[in-house]
Write an enzyme that holds these catalytic residues in place. Structure first.
Site, PDB file in Angstrom:
ATOM      1  N   LYS A  97       0.844  -1.202   0.000  1.00 60.92           N
ATOM      2  CA  LYS A  97       0.000   0.000   0.000  1.00 60.92           C
ATOM      3  C   LYS A  97       0.875   1.246   0.000  1.00 60.92           C
ATOM      4  CE  LYS A  97      -3.788  -2.393   2.265  1.00 60.92           C
ATOM      5  NZ  LYS A  97      -4.416  -2.779   3.526  1.00 60.92           N
ATOM      6  N   GLN A 134      -4.123  -1.391   9.561  1.00 57.92           N
ATOM      7  CA  GLN A 134      -4.044  -2.722   8.973  1.00 57.92           C
ATOM      8  C   GLN A 134      -4.629  -3.763   9.926  1.00 57.92           C
ATOM      9  OE1 GLN A 134      -3.002  -3.403   5.835  1.00 57.92           O
ATOM     10  NE2 GLN A 134      -3.526  -5.549   6.178  1.00 57.92           N
ATOM     11  N   ASP A 176     -10.594   3.606   4.382  1.00 55.87           N
ATOM     12  CA  ASP A 176     -11.035   2.211   4.306  1.00 55.87           C
ATOM     13  C   ASP A 176     -12.562   2.108   4.323  1.00 55.87           C
ATOM     14  OD1 ASP A 176      -9.283   0.164   3.935  1.00 55.87           O
ATOM     15  OD2 ASP A 176      -8.662   0.020   6.038  1.00 55.87           O
TER      16      ASP A 176
END
Ligand code: NDP
Length: 311
Positions: A54, A98, A121
């Site tokens: 990412k 994460q 997200d």
């Protein structure tokens, strides 16, 4: 006739190129790059790989990117304090934590601590709620958003179609159902207690598998001509399972014999290929879209921050 493969790598590359153009424009107007930071707690090797990808992808499109690393035994207060620091940093527009987090941390609480305006997200209750209510201005979870981009790319108009989603997680199945509903599909969500899964799946014009169960969806689950989207990414190491799930893919099976492991989806690819009209492979299908959409969300977060009136 064999199904057409939906090439997620190419679609994601094109999407990322458009994000890179947007980043250049943003820099010109705002005088700074969009900032995307990933928070990694602990040293889970798979998470470290995902986080690295990412960060690299963000740097490649010209974003200011970074990783905030915390030890696996970081306390709740440590994590919340770091999130507050980056949450109030005006150079950081997008933040993601994460998953999975170490078990002593409350995932819901940590995710809620990411400011909704920076929650690229799309997991914050405010963003999930906006999606449910069909309100603009939130962020949509990257994997389901990526699935929608793929369908659009293939010219699939969902209006009136039967869509069946197998899996009801908050990060894939549920938000995808909302997105498909908004495009006027008739949506059914299946899960582990669904009776006659194959029968329900066979109704689908568009069948999405997001269960984490390798090869759950077989030929018998698929209506001839259906579009099949396989979100699952599952490592396997059992040779017998590999011979079953990689049947008809001799090169992949050969690679399995060498490496003793492979990544497979939730769909039996060989069987699905014979029945579907379109199908996403694993790897190289939905996976690359997730990172691409994350970059898109981060750019959008930056524009929103730039346009927000300052007091
Ligand atoms: P979760 O474990 O959170 O959810 C799995 C869902 O599948 C649950 O709703 C569960 O039902 C359902 N399920 C499990 N077994 C069955 C079964 N036998 N029959 C019907 N339904 C079943 O998984 P995630 O949503 O987080 O991930 C799903 C998969 O997608 C994983 O392989 C993951 O690696 C992959 N993934 C891929 C991403 C990408 O970028 N391509 C991103 C995110 C995930 P119940 O609710 O009843 O337990």
């Amino acid at each position: 006739m064999a199904a057409e493969r939906i090439d997620g790598k190419t679609i994601a590359r094109e999407y990322r190129a458009r994000v890179a153009e947007g980043v250049a424009k943003f820099k010109q107007e705002a005088g700074r790059p969009p900032g995307l930071f990933v928070v990694l707690v602990g040293d889970d090797p798979a998470s470290a790989v995902y986080v690295g990808k990412k960060e690299k992808a963000a740097a490649e499109v010209g974003m200011h990117s970074g990783i905030v690393r915390l030890p696996g035994d970081a306390s709740r207060e440590d994590v919340l304090t770091r999130l507050e620091e980056i949450g109030s940093d005006p150079a950081i527009d997008g933040i993601l934590v994460q998953l999975p987090l170490p078990s002593h941390l409350d995932t819901d609480e940590i995710q809620r601590a990411v400011p909704a305006l920076k929650d690229v997200d799309g997991f914050h209750p405010q963003n999930a709620g906006r999606l449910l209510l069909g309100q603009e201005g939130g962020f949509v979870a990257c994997t389901p958003a990526g699935v929608m981009v793929m369908l659009e790319h293939c010219g699939i108009d969902l209006r009136g179609l039967e869509a069946v989603i197998v899996g009801r997680s908050n990060i894939v199945g549920k938000p995808l159902a909302q997105l498909m509903l908004a495009k006027h599909a008739t949506v059914t969500i299946c899960h582990s207690r669904t009776r006659d899964l194959a029968g329900v799946c066979r109704r689908a014009d568009v069948l999405v598998a997001c269960t984490g169960v390798p090869g759950l969806i077989r030929g018998e689950h698929i209506k001839p001509g259906a579009v099949v989207i396989d979100v699952g990414i599952n490592p396997i190491s059992d040779p017998e399972q590999a011979r079953d799930l990689l049947a008809g893919q001799p090169r992949r099976l050969e690679r399995f014999e060498k490496r003793k492991s492979a990544l497979v989806g939730d769909v039996h690819f060989g069987e699905a290929l014979e029945k579907a009209s379109f199908i996403t492979p694993v790897p190289g299908g939905v996976g690359p879209m997730t990172v691409a959409l994350l970059l898109g969300n981060a750019l959008e977060a930056a524009w929103r921050a730039h346009r927000r009136p300052r007091n």
